[in-house]
Write an enzyme that holds these catalytic residues in place. Structure first.
Site, PDB file in Angstrom:
ATOM      1  N   SER A  64       5.302  22.837 -17.956  1.00  0.00           N
ATOM      2  CA  SER A  64       4.684  22.709 -16.632  1.00  0.00           C
ATOM      3  C   SER A  64       4.114  24.041 -16.157  1.00  0.00           C
ATOM      4  O   SER A  64       4.616  25.114 -16.486  1.00  0.00           O
ATOM      5  CB  SER A  64       5.721  22.242 -15.606  1.00  0.00           C
TER       6      SER A  64
HETATM    7  N1  SAH Z   1      10.589  20.573 -17.900  1.00  0.00           N
HETATM    8  C1  SAH Z   1       9.699  20.784 -19.031  1.00  0.00           C
HETATM    9  C2  SAH Z   1       8.425  19.968 -18.883  1.00  0.00           C
HETATM   10  C3  SAH Z   1       8.194  19.188 -20.137  1.00  0.00           C
HETATM   11  S1  SAH Z   1       6.943  17.961 -20.112  1.00  0.00           S
HETATM   12  C4  SAH Z   1       9.424  22.249 -19.243  1.00  0.00           C
HETATM   13  O1  SAH Z   1       9.800  23.072 -18.401  1.00  0.00           O
HETATM   14  O2  SAH Z   1       8.863  22.604 -20.287  1.00  0.00           O
HETATM   15  C5  SAH Z   1       7.886  16.475 -19.930  1.00  0.00           C
HETATM   16  C6  SAH Z   1       8.926  16.182 -20.972  1.00  0.00           C
HETATM   17  O3  SAH Z   1       9.524  14.918 -20.640  1.00  0.00           O
HETATM   18  C7  SAH Z   1       8.414  16.045 -22.404  1.00  0.00           C
HETATM   19  O4  SAH Z   1       9.105  16.942 -23.220  1.00  0.00           O
HETATM   20  C8  SAH Z   1       8.737  14.591 -22.762  1.00  0.00           C
HETATM   21  O5  SAH Z   1       9.110  14.421 -24.132  1.00  0.00           O
HETATM   22  C9  SAH Z   1       9.904  14.297 -21.835  1.00  0.00           C
HETATM   23  N2  SAH Z   1      10.156  12.883 -21.560  1.00  0.00           N
HETATM   24  C10 SAH Z   1       9.278  11.881 -21.336  1.00  0.00           C
HETATM   25  N3  SAH Z   1       9.923  10.718 -21.107  1.00  0.00           N
HETATM   26  C11 SAH Z   1      11.266  10.986 -21.197  1.00  0.00           C
HETATM   27  C12 SAH Z   1      12.452  10.195 -21.073  1.00  0.00           C
HETATM   28  N4  SAH Z   1      12.416   8.893 -20.803  1.00  0.00           N
HETATM   29  N5  SAH Z   1      13.650  10.818 -21.213  1.00  0.00           N
HETATM   30  C13 SAH Z   1      13.719  12.142 -21.480  1.00  0.00           C
HETATM   31  N6  SAH Z   1      12.629  12.943 -21.620  1.00  0.00           N
HETATM   32  C14 SAH Z   1      11.409  12.375 -21.486  1.00  0.00           C
END
Ligand code: SAH
Length: 214
Positions: A64
């Site tokens: 993000s």
């Molecule tokens: N907080 C992260 C943002 C990652 S983007 C950071 O600081 O880098 C969002 C993430 O959510 C992705 O890695 C994706 O694989 C995950 N995601 C999507 N659906 C999900 C679910 N149902 N359960 C767990 N993770 C999920």
């Protein structure tokens, strides 16, 4: 990996940019000043770690934008020692910021490669974060209830399970909308069980996949 004076300088400049964009929460700004964001980047993109932008990590996912991390972290109104559930560990950067703010953090990631990498990195940086490899669209019932829940992927609706896993006076911060655009919602579960929803503007996340997701 090294955290050099150059990195620290770039980080300081990023924090000034966030202040300029309206971020006020001192504990959030301090945490972000401390966490070496470039550690959470792939080598190819490391030079961009202190731009206020989202960047690709592995598996078609993104880390993000710093501004987004700052907004979500501020909306949580976190106090030290609170039990926090994060959905979407991704790179682990948001998790590190919350751990730096002294959250007792539980985080869920559904992509195995990201889960493994984040787990290794957060442990090697000394952050005590519990990570589960699984579908977090229904929360993580094992450790419920939580003081705070933060969702870092865009959800079509607010999953009921998150509301159930919140303590009274708990706060949920979640982007809700279609797959391209979401509104940042802060959801407060009052002492008497009533739910209050506040809209904190437009954001863009990768989709929340799974049972209660897309
Ligand atoms: N907080 C992260 C943002 C990652 S983007 C950071 O600081 O880098 C969002 C993430 O959510 C992705 O890695 C994706 O694989 C995950 N995601 C999507 N659906 C999900 C679910 N149902 N359960 C767990 N993770 C999920």
């Amino acid at each position: 990996m090294k955290d050099t004076y150059k990195h620290k300088g770039l980080r300081k400049r990023l924090i000034e940019e966030l202040i300029h964009k309206g971020v006020k929460d001192e504990t959030v700004l301090q945490a972000m000043l401390h966490v070496p964001r470039h550690f959470f980047f792939d080598k190819d993109f490391e030079d961009f770690a202190y731009d206020d932008k989202a960047y690709p990590i592995a598996d078609g996912q993104t880390i993000s934008q710093p501004y987004t991390v700052a907004v979500q972290s501020s909306l949580l109104q976190l106090k030290p020692g609170m039990k926090v559930l994060e959905i979407g560990t991704g790179s682990g950067y948001q998790a590190a910021v919350l751990a730096e703010m002294k959250a007792r953090l539980y985080s869920v990631e559904r992509k195995k490669s990201l889960y493994q990498k984040a787990q290794f990195l957060l442990n090697s940086l000394g952050y005590d974060v519990q990570i589960w490899y699984g579908d977090g669209s229904q929360g993580w019932p094992t450790h419920a209830p939580y003081d705070r829940i933060i969702v870092t992927a865009g959800a079509p609706e607010i999953p009921q399970a998150y509301l159930e896993q919140l303590k009274p006076n708990g706060i949920l911060v979640i982007p809700v909308g279609d797959q391209d655009n979401q509104r940042m919602m802060r959801v407060i579960k009052h002492e008497d069980g009533t739910i209050e929803k506040q809209d904190h503007g437009p954001f863009r996340f990768v989709p929340l996949i799974g049972n209660e997701g897309w």
